[in-house]
Design an enzyme around this catalytic site. Structure first.
Site, mmCIF file in Angstrom:
data_model
loop_
_atom_site.group_PDB
_atom_site.id
_atom_site.type_symbol
_atom_site.label_atom_id
_atom_site.label_comp_id
_atom_site.label_asym_id
_atom_site.label_seq_id
_atom_site.Cartn_x
_atom_site.Cartn_y
_atom_site.Cartn_z
ATOM 1 N N ASP A 78 -31.668 56.408 32.109
ATOM 2 C CA ASP A 78 -32.370 55.695 33.166
ATOM 3 C C ASP A 78 -33.631 56.422 33.613
ATOM 4 O O ASP A 78 -34.619 55.788 34.006
ATOM 5 C CB ASP A 78 -31.439 55.491 34.369
ATOM 6 C CG ASP A 78 -30.505 54.306 34.165
ATOM 7 O OD1 ASP A 78 -30.209 53.989 33.007
ATOM 8 O OD2 ASP A 78 -30.076 53.714 35.166
ATOM 9 N N CYS A 119 -23.616 59.067 31.006
ATOM 10 C CA CYS A 119 -24.676 58.616 31.915
ATOM 11 C C CYS A 119 -24.474 57.189 32.419
ATOM 12 O O CYS A 119 -23.505 56.529 32.084
ATOM 13 C CB CYS A 119 -26.033 58.819 31.250
ATOM 14 S SG CYS A 119 -26.444 60.593 31.137
ATOM 15 N N ASP A 120 -25.444 56.740 33.182
ATOM 16 C CA ASP A 120 -25.295 55.693 34.189
ATOM 17 C C ASP A 120 -24.502 54.453 33.792
ATOM 18 O O ASP A 120 -23.506 54.115 34.413
ATOM 19 C CB ASP A 120 -26.675 55.261 34.683
ATOM 20 C CG ASP A 120 -27.363 56.365 35.466
ATOM 21 O OD1 ASP A 120 -27.008 57.532 35.290
ATOM 22 O OD2 ASP A 120 -28.268 56.057 36.254
ATOM 23 N N LYS A 121 -24.953 53.707 32.793
ATOM 24 C CA LYS A 121 -24.289 52.429 32.492
ATOM 25 C C LYS A 121 -23.168 52.582 31.482
ATOM 26 O O LYS A 121 -22.390 51.653 31.270
ATOM 27 C CB LYS A 121 -25.318 51.409 31.970
ATOM 28 C CG LYS A 121 -26.523 51.223 32.867
ATOM 29 C CD LYS A 121 -26.149 50.964 34.322
ATOM 30 C CE LYS A 121 -27.345 50.983 35.234
ATOM 31 N NZ LYS A 121 -27.987 52.295 35.370
ATOM 32 N N CYS A 195 -27.606 64.198 35.094
ATOM 33 C CA CYS A 195 -28.457 64.820 36.122
ATOM 34 C C CYS A 195 -27.645 65.305 37.316
ATOM 35 O O CYS A 195 -26.721 64.647 37.779
ATOM 36 C CB CYS A 195 -29.539 63.846 36.556
ATOM 37 S SG CYS A 195 -30.706 63.464 35.227
ATOM 38 N N SER A 470 -31.863 54.034 42.080
ATOM 39 C CA SER A 470 -31.200 55.153 41.427
ATOM 40 C C SER A 470 -30.240 55.786 42.426
ATOM 41 O O SER A 470 -30.448 55.728 43.645
ATOM 42 C CB SER A 470 -32.237 56.184 40.990
ATOM 43 O OG SER A 470 -31.639 57.432 40.746
#
Length: 555
Positions: A78, A119-121, A195, A470
């Protein structure tokens, strides 16, 4: 075993011939076949090391008599996709990840699955797939990145990716030089991992523990720590135990465990995206979990952890302070201890062992940052179906705010005007037509929010959007406004200068315009025309539902 359908009987001789080409022996045909779902790629820092994690998982599987088969899913960074057309693809990738896992698992009839996201998704996409397939499954993430460090003014300063985004705004306002920005840029991301703050990836990996779908430590052990490899090996072993017990995801992912995850989310002050994803996971598990239920949890559970972007504390500090078991121990009275876990013991067995080692990182419920949760859902005539704010990262003087709207129909337009200095203290920036359908893809507004933060306007300016933020966003930033502008939601009726009222304690988001005037304005709007008319995003526009129901595909 499910895998018998591809390896047993005379009619499966062709199948066995193909499997023998992979190095599968006659003896192996009597063992369980375990799919290892790896999101490794060489684009995403959180995924660059996942080959090592997968090897440890496979070693654990083999040690307990299973045969591992590794396959991959896609994964979007992202941060790299931010503030350009690439971000339109981030949320839509979640559905592709879930679908691709379903295809691979069903086509090859694995007996069980080990998921390796980071990570995100990827985390919610894989959890959605697990709930949909409902075969024995377990998760182990790649772990969080360490925070970076720079030496400024004779002092050690902790930095992360959000520091870089924020400092771009400082450079634009002349408060920082480009040389100083480069120093922070070089230090901010010191190695592999998701992150380092309580952003979306780490929020979701922590909540996977709270759901009961991962072993303790999954959300907080740093990516570079040897304990991460040990955890991966143990996860590979544990899937064999989960398979033997025939414990399936829908035995674990229940309405009660979703509520547990939200309780931990409120205590942590996690990413606003977690609301979108947990509701989507609940949908896949056949559980109705409306936004109003999220607020009920938020009203009960105190906010006891403040991590970046709300402070200079990072996931590595949370890990040293006791991790998610310690957080759950503090809020045990707000959790259902009977929920099942991949340990085969109820989650109370993990909660009871939790121990807080640092009160600066994990507060007690008697001395919280706030008596209510770190996330809040707002309702009102501007968001009849709801909107979400990370209330734990809002400056106290902005929790109630009223100001004139400055309206933009896309992120790029808003970013240009912010960079020009067109936003004044007291303004409410409106960014619309960035919802699931309108964006398309419900882009994250990290660039405009970080610019406002870097310009030191985040304590005086609010931002409201039908897009997303975010997990690194802070300030009075309200997203997921539903219905979205592309579906003629009230946000499409806002005009420059209209007064917007935000009252987070009262959970209100209002446009100070009469209902009759809103209806009149909406009736005069031209028919919405999609911004993209080809490829996957066109299909996404046609299928995606409201953010208020998780932005899942409509039936």
């Amino acid at each position: 075993m499910r895998s018998d359908s591809v390896k047993k009987g005379v009619e499966r001789a062709p199948h066995r011939a193909l499997l023998r080409a992979l190095g599968i022996s006659s003896e192996d045909f009597g063992k369980p076949f375990i799919g290892v779902v790896n999101s490794f790629n060489e684009v995403v820092p959180g995924h660059i090391h996942l080959r090592t994690i997968a090897e440890a998982v496979k070693a654990g599987i083999r040690s307990k008599g299973g045969i591992p088969f590794e396959f991959n899913t896609i994964g979007v960074c992202d941060g790299i996709a931010m503030n350009h057309p690439g971000m339109k693809y981030s949320l839509p990738s979640r559905e592709l990840i879930a679908d691709s896992v379903e295809i691979m698992a069903e086509a090859h009839q694995f007996d069980a699955l080990v998921f390796i996201p980071n990570c995100d998704k990827v985390v919610p996409g894989m959890l959605m797939a697990a709930a949909r397939l409902n075969i024995p499954a377990i998760f182990v993430s790649g772990g969080p990145m360490l925070a970076g460090h720079v030496r400024r003014d004779g002092k050690n300063q902790t930095v992360d990716l959000i520091s870089v985004f924020d400092m771009v705004g400082s450079v634009a306002r002349g408060m920082l030089t480009e040389v100083e920005l480069e120093e922070i840029e070089i230090a901010a991301c010191p190695g592999c991992g998701s992150c380092s703050g309580m952003f979306t990836a780490n929020t979701m990996n922590c909540l996977t523990e709270a759901l009961g779908m991962a072993l303790p430590g999954n959300g907080t052990i740093p990516a570079v720590d040897s304990r991460r490899i040990i955890l991966a090996t143990e996860t590979g072993r544990q899937i064999m135990t989960v398979l033997e017990a025939n414990l399936c995801p829908r035995d674990i992912i229940t309405r009660e465990s979703i509520a547990n995850a939200f309780a931990v989310d409120m205590a942590l002050g996690g990413s606003t995206n977690s609301v979108l994803h947990l509701i989507a996971i609940a949908h896949e598990a056949g559980i109705a979990f409306p936004l109003s239920s999220v607020n009920e949890i938020s009203q009960r559970v105190p906010h006891i952890c403040k991590l970046s972007p709300a402070s200079d504390t990072h996931i590595e500090d949370l890990d040293l302070a006791g991790g998610i078991p310690a957080v759950m121990h503090e809020i045990a009275s707000f959790m259902d201890g009977n929920c099942k876990t991949v340990l085969l013991n109820p989650i109370s067995s993990i909660i009871n062992k939790g121990k807080t080692r640092d009160r600066k990182v994990i507060r007690s419920i008697d001395k919280p940052y706030s008596k209510t949760g770190g996330l809040t859902v707002l309702f009102g005539n501007l968001a009849p179906e709801g909107a979400v704010v990370k209330s734990g990262a809002v400056d106290p003087k902005m929790v109630v705010h009223e100001g004139p709207a400055k309206v933009f129909d896309n992120e790029e337009e808003a970013t240009r005007e912010i960079m020009k200095g067109a936003i004044e203290k007291g303004d409410v920036v409106i960014i619309r037509y960035e919802g699931p359908k309108g964006g398309p893809g419900m882009r994250e507004m990290l660039t405009p929010t970080s610019l406002l933060s870097g310009m030191e306007l985040d304590k005086d300016v609010a931002l409201v959007t039908d897009g997303r933020f975010s997990g690194g966003t802070k300030g009075a930033t309200i997203g997921h406004v539903a219905p979205e502008a592309a579906n003629r939601g009230p946000i499409a009726a806002v005009k420059d200068g209209d007064i917007i009222t935000i009252d987070i304690p009262a959970r209100k988001l209002e446009l100070k315009v009469s209902d009759e005037e809103i209806k009149k304005r909406l009736s005069m709007l031209p028919e919405y025309r999609p911004r993209i008319e080809t490829g996957y995003l066109k299909r996404y526009i046609d299928c995606v539902g409201s953010a208020s129901t998780g932005a899942v595909f409509k039936k």
